[in-house]
Design a protein around this motif. Structure first.
Motif, PDB file in Angstrom:
ATOM      1  N   TYR A 126       0.834  -1.207   0.000  1.00  0.00           N
ATOM      2  CA  TYR A 126       0.000   0.000   0.000  1.00  0.00           C
ATOM      3  C   TYR A 126       0.870   1.258   0.000  1.00  0.00           C
ATOM      4  O   TYR A 126       0.559   2.249  -0.661  1.00  0.00           O
ATOM      5  CB  TYR A 126      -0.886   0.045   1.249  1.00  0.00           C
ATOM      6  N   SER A 127       1.948   1.219   0.763  1.00  0.00           N
ATOM      7  CA  SER A 127       2.790   2.400   0.944  1.00  0.00           C
ATOM      8  C   SER A 127       3.797   2.562  -0.186  1.00  0.00           C
ATOM      9  O   SER A 127       4.008   3.679  -0.690  1.00  0.00           O
ATOM     10  CB  SER A 127       3.520   2.307   2.290  1.00  0.00           C
ATOM     11  N   ILE A 128       4.410   1.469  -0.588  1.00  0.00           N
ATOM     12  CA  ILE A 128       5.413   1.559  -1.656  1.00  0.00           C
ATOM     13  C   ILE A 128       4.768   1.967  -2.975  1.00  0.00           C
ATOM     14  O   ILE A 128       5.417   2.561  -3.844  1.00  0.00           O
ATOM     15  CB  ILE A 128       6.185   0.225  -1.796  1.00  0.00           C
ATOM     16  N   SER A 129       3.472   1.709  -3.133  1.00  0.00           N
ATOM     17  CA  SER A 129       2.777   2.070  -4.369  1.00  0.00           C
ATOM     18  C   SER A 129       2.824   3.576  -4.604  1.00  0.00           C
ATOM     19  O   SER A 129       3.014   4.035  -5.738  1.00  0.00           O
ATOM     20  CB  SER A 129       1.315   1.611  -4.312  1.00  0.00           C
ATOM     21  N   GLY A 130       2.634   4.360  -3.549  1.00  0.00           N
ATOM     22  CA  GLY A 130       2.662   5.803  -3.702  1.00  0.00           C
ATOM     23  C   GLY A 130       4.018   6.309  -4.146  1.00  0.00           C
ATOM     24  O   GLY A 130       4.120   7.199  -5.004  1.00  0.00           O
ATOM     25  N   ILE A 131       5.070   5.748  -3.577  1.00  0.00           N
ATOM     26  CA  ILE A 131       6.418   6.143  -3.972  1.00  0.00           C
ATOM     27  C   ILE A 131       6.676   5.765  -5.423  1.00  0.00           C
ATOM     28  O   ILE A 131       7.160   6.566  -6.231  1.00  0.00           O
ATOM     29  CB  ILE A 131       7.467   5.476  -3.055  1.00  0.00           C
ATOM     30  N   ASP A 132       6.351   4.534  -5.778  1.00  0.00           N
ATOM     31  CA  ASP A 132       6.623   4.028  -7.119  1.00  0.00           C
ATOM     32  C   ASP A 132       5.894   4.853  -8.183  1.00  0.00           C
ATOM     33  O   ASP A 132       6.481   5.242  -9.196  1.00  0.00           O
ATOM     34  CB  ASP A 132       6.197   2.562  -7.198  1.00  0.00           C
ATOM     35  N   CYS A 133       4.620   5.130  -7.959  1.00  0.00           N
ATOM     36  CA  CYS A 133       3.849   5.888  -8.952  1.00  0.00           C
ATOM     37  C   CYS A 133       4.369   7.320  -9.077  1.00  0.00           C
ATOM     38  O   CYS A 133       4.401   7.880 -10.186  1.00  0.00           O
ATOM     39  CB  CYS A 133       2.368   5.891  -8.588  1.00  0.00           C
ATOM     40  N   ALA A 134       4.792   7.925  -7.971  1.00  0.00           N
ATOM     41  CA  ALA A 134       5.359   9.271  -8.024  1.00  0.00           C
ATOM     42  C   ALA A 134       6.681   9.277  -8.782  1.00  0.00           C
ATOM     43  O   ALA A 134       7.003  10.234  -9.497  1.00  0.00           O
ATOM     44  CB  ALA A 134       5.539   9.823  -6.615  1.00  0.00           C
ATOM     45  N   PRO A 303      -6.657  -6.566  -9.626  1.00  0.00           N
ATOM     46  CA  PRO A 303      -5.691  -5.965  -8.696  1.00  0.00           C
ATOM     47  C   PRO A 303      -5.815  -4.448  -8.706  1.00  0.00           C
ATOM     48  O   PRO A 303      -6.286  -3.844  -9.673  1.00  0.00           O
ATOM     49  CB  PRO A 303      -4.335  -6.419  -9.261  1.00  0.00           C
ATOM     50  N   ASP A 304      -5.399  -3.847  -7.610  1.00  0.00           N
ATOM     51  CA  ASP A 304      -5.454  -2.396  -7.434  1.00  0.00           C
ATOM     52  C   ASP A 304      -4.030  -1.856  -7.487  1.00  0.00           C
ATOM     53  O   ASP A 304      -3.154  -2.323  -6.755  1.00  0.00           O
ATOM     54  CB  ASP A 304      -6.105  -2.082  -6.079  1.00  0.00           C
ATOM     55  N   LEU A 305      -3.789  -0.862  -8.336  1.00  0.00           N
ATOM     56  CA  LEU A 305      -2.444  -0.323  -8.501  1.00  0.00           C
ATOM     57  C   LEU A 305      -1.886   0.226  -7.198  1.00  0.00           C
ATOM     58  O   LEU A 305      -0.678   0.174  -6.963  1.00  0.00           O
ATOM     59  CB  LEU A 305      -2.464   0.776  -9.564  1.00  0.00           C
ATOM     60  N   LEU A 306      -2.753   0.746  -6.312  1.00  0.00           N
ATOM     61  CA  LEU A 306      -2.288   1.285  -5.036  1.00  0.00           C
ATOM     62  C   LEU A 306      -2.139   0.205  -3.975  1.00  0.00           C
ATOM     63  O   LEU A 306      -1.718   0.494  -2.858  1.00  0.00           O
ATOM     64  CB  LEU A 306      -3.243   2.363  -4.520  1.00  0.00           C
ATOM     65  N   LYS A 307      -2.469  -1.032  -4.324  1.00  0.00           N
ATOM     66  CA  LYS A 307      -2.288  -2.136  -3.382  1.00  0.00           C
ATOM     67  C   LYS A 307      -1.181  -3.091  -3.820  1.00  0.00           C
ATOM     68  O   LYS A 307      -0.626  -3.820  -2.996  1.00  0.00           O
ATOM     69  CB  LYS A 307      -3.595  -2.920  -3.238  1.00  0.00           C
ATOM     70  N   CYS A 308      -0.876  -3.105  -5.115  1.00  0.00           N
ATOM     71  CA  CYS A 308       0.054  -4.121  -5.628  1.00  0.00           C
ATOM     72  C   CYS A 308       1.442  -3.575  -5.926  1.00  0.00           C
ATOM     73  O   CYS A 308       2.222  -4.201  -6.646  1.00  0.00           O
ATOM     74  CB  CYS A 308      -0.524  -4.800  -6.866  1.00  0.00           C
ATOM     75  N   GLY A 309       1.768  -2.406  -5.368  1.00  0.00           N
ATOM     76  CA  GLY A 309       3.133  -1.909  -5.508  1.00  0.00           C
ATOM     77  C   GLY A 309       3.335  -0.895  -6.608  1.00  0.00           C
ATOM     78  O   GLY A 309       4.466  -0.665  -7.041  1.00  0.00           O
ATOM     79  N   VAL A 329      -9.635  -6.211 -14.933  1.00  0.00           N
ATOM     80  CA  VAL A 329     -10.656  -5.203 -14.641  1.00  0.00           C
ATOM     81  C   VAL A 329     -10.208  -4.526 -13.347  1.00  0.00           C
ATOM     82  O   VAL A 329     -10.544  -4.943 -12.248  1.00  0.00           O
ATOM     83  CB  VAL A 329     -12.074  -5.813 -14.561  1.00  0.00           C
ATOM     84  N   ALA A 330      -9.396  -3.487 -13.495  1.00  0.00           N
ATOM     85  CA  ALA A 330      -8.638  -2.930 -12.373  1.00  0.00           C
ATOM     86  C   ALA A 330      -9.551  -2.444 -11.255  1.00  0.00           C
ATOM     87  O   ALA A 330     -10.523  -1.734 -11.494  1.00  0.00           O
ATOM     88  CB  ALA A 330      -7.766  -1.783 -12.861  1.00  0.00           C
ATOM     89  N   HIS A 331      -9.194  -2.839 -10.041  1.00  0.00           N
ATOM     90  CA  HIS A 331      -9.840  -2.267  -8.864  1.00  0.00           C
ATOM     91  C   HIS A 331      -9.253  -0.885  -8.638  1.00  0.00           C
ATOM     92  O   HIS A 331      -8.051  -0.664  -8.778  1.00  0.00           O
ATOM     93  CB  HIS A 331      -9.586  -3.160  -7.642  1.00  0.00           C
ATOM     94  N   ASN A 332     -10.101   0.078  -8.293  1.00  0.00           N
ATOM     95  CA  ASN A 332      -9.620   1.443  -8.110  1.00  0.00           C
ATOM     96  C   ASN A 332     -10.573   2.182  -7.183  1.00  0.00           C
ATOM     97  O   ASN A 332     -11.564   2.738  -7.612  1.00  0.00           O
ATOM     98  CB  ASN A 332      -9.535   2.167  -9.461  1.00  0.00           C
ATOM     99  N   SER A 333     -10.248   2.173  -5.902  1.00  0.00           N
ATOM    100  CA  SER A 333     -11.163   2.739  -4.912  1.00  0.00           C
ATOM    101  C   SER A 333     -10.920   4.218  -4.641  1.00  0.00           C
ATOM    102  O   SER A 333     -11.623   4.819  -3.843  1.00  0.00           O
ATOM    103  CB  SER A 333     -11.045   1.966  -3.591  1.00  0.00           C
ATOM    104  N   ARG A 334      -9.933   4.821  -5.304  1.00  0.00           N
ATOM    105  CA  ARG A 334      -9.611   6.231  -5.083  1.00  0.00           C
ATOM    106  C   ARG A 334      -9.826   6.986  -6.388  1.00  0.00           C
ATOM    107  O   ARG A 334      -9.240   6.633  -7.422  1.00  0.00           O
ATOM    108  CB  ARG A 334      -8.164   6.423  -4.617  1.00  0.00           C
TER     109      ARG A 334
END
Length: 408
Positions: A126-134, A303-309, A329-334
């Motif tokens: 959950y946390s590393i996803s934010g860093i990776d996407c940035a 899978p959710d991009l903010l959950k899978c890294g 079919v991407a999960h995307n809760s945000r």
């Protein structure tokens, strides 16, 4: 001018203008994927100087700043914003600060494996996803390419999105039906209703899933796709029985009818219920997706991009399911920055031909105040921008104001 000189020149242009992107289109023939930039991994301009987090009401934004002053933005999964913020600022940033953005895959792998005891799913990814996407956002900015180019290139220009809404907000079948009619009027061709039962409330005595499905189908008619999400709400026996009742409503798919780790139950439901079954939201790594498909089964994975890294983990999953011939079919809760990240991912992912999730703006109050250039929505589709990075501008002053308000 060689490749490194070119990148430095356009990065300097970005900083000199004070704009998020340089004025005018700049192209560099032959550069299209991340692999083309590996040679720049030795240049100090592209080393990460600082990683910071910002608390919004229902979001956690992440920024990555380079030595040359360029900055990228994304968000981390905010299920527990304070825990994610602490993990990023006290632990994860130590792996990434001082590393080159073009080494992101190697750094990501080192971080995941070194902190494996924290996961490998849940708070760690959950946390590393934010860093990776940035990091991908700032990579795109410094090389003047949209993120989808760094993921292998654009396969589609737009994506159908489905409106995702929930029993928490629309607690009766009548209220849900009224909202469904409104969403169809806004242009959505596919809707998904979330029952929000959860593992702790499996097989609830007040289960009115069938009543919701009936009211929704009647409200939207036969030509709009309708999906339902049980949110892990049933045991195997109940899921099979309920699934047979739901067959009457022509569901596009039924999501997570049982616990996501109970592969035997998943296999039985897939085999006995005549509705497409979707799992994968709680599969956080490519290995977990592999186990799900091998031992359980799923019509498509979500899978959710903010959950899978982030993009690094998401690309691994996309490459794997392409080999298996399984749809995404991407999960995307945000609905804000996460949606922009999701759009780049699915536009570059072969198996993402299905409608993709959009959580309604009510899920992220205030987040859209901080963004300019959000992708265009038209006739039920989101259209991707060709601007560098994620293609949106973040109002850092507004983000900092929200952070000051919600950090307690």
């Amino acid at each position: 001018m060689n490749r490194l000189e070119f990148i430095k020149a356009i990065s300097s242009a970005t900083l000199a203008t004070g704009l998020p992107f340089p004025i005018g289109a700049v192209t560099c023939k032959g550069i299209s994927t991340l692999d083309d930039y590996r040679g720049m991994a030795r240049d100090d301009d592209f080393v990460i100087k600082d990683i910071d987090t910002f608390m919004l009401k229902k979001a956690l934004f992440v920024s990555v700043e380079l030595n040359n002053g360029s900055k990228g933005w994304a968000e981390a999964m905010p299920n527990d914003k304070r825990s994610s913020r602490t993990l990023i600022e006290k632990t994860l940033k130590n792996y990434f600060e001082g590393t080159n953005i073009f080494d992101v895959g190697k750094t990501w792998d080192h971080c995941i494996k070194s902190e494996y005891d924290l996961g490998p799913g849940g708070l760690l990814t959950y946390s590393i996803s934010g860093i990776d996407c940035a990091i991908y956002d700032v990579m795109g900015k410094v090389v003047q390419k949209p993120v989808y180019e760094l993921l292998g290139g654009k396969i589609r220009d737009s994506v159908e999105i489905y409106a995702s809404f929930t029993r928490d907000v629309y607690p009766t079948p009548q209220q849900a039906a009224e909202k469904a009619r409104q969403l169809v009027g806004e242009g959505y061709k596919t809707l998904k209703f979330r029952m929000r039962w959860g593992l702790e409330n499996q097989d609830p005595p007040n289960d009115n899933t069938v009543a919701f499905a009936g009211a929704l189908r009647e409200a939207i008619g036969p030509n709009i796709n309708l999906a339902m999400d049980a949110n892990m709400g049933h045991t195997r026996e109940r899921a099979i029985a309920l699934g047979k009742e739901l067959e009457a409503f022509d569901l596009a798919w039924w999501e997570e009818p049982t616990a996501p780790y109970d592969y035997e139950a998943i296999k039985a439901i897939v085999e006995q219920v005549d509705i497409p079954i979707v799992f994968g939201e709680h599969a956080y790594t490519v290995e977990q997706i592999q186990h799900l498909l091998t031992y359980g089964g799923s019509w498509a994975v979500n899978p959710d991009l903010l959950k899978c890294g982030g993009f690094t983990g998401g690309k691994q999953i996309g490459d794997y399911i392409a080999k298996k011939g399984v749809k995404l079919v991407a999960h995307n809760s945000r609905p804000s920055l996460s949606t922009v990240c999701m759009l780049h991912w699915v536009c570059a992912t072969k198996m993402a031909s299905l409608p993709q999730e959009f959580a309604l703006r009510e899920k992220a109050p205030g987040a859209f105040d901080c963004l300019k250039g959000f992708p265009e929505f038209k006739d039920g589709r989101l259209y991707i921008s060709d601007r560098p990075g994620l293609g949106v501008e973040v109002d850092e002053e507004q983000v900092r104001a929200y952070d000051k308000k919600y950090t307690k």
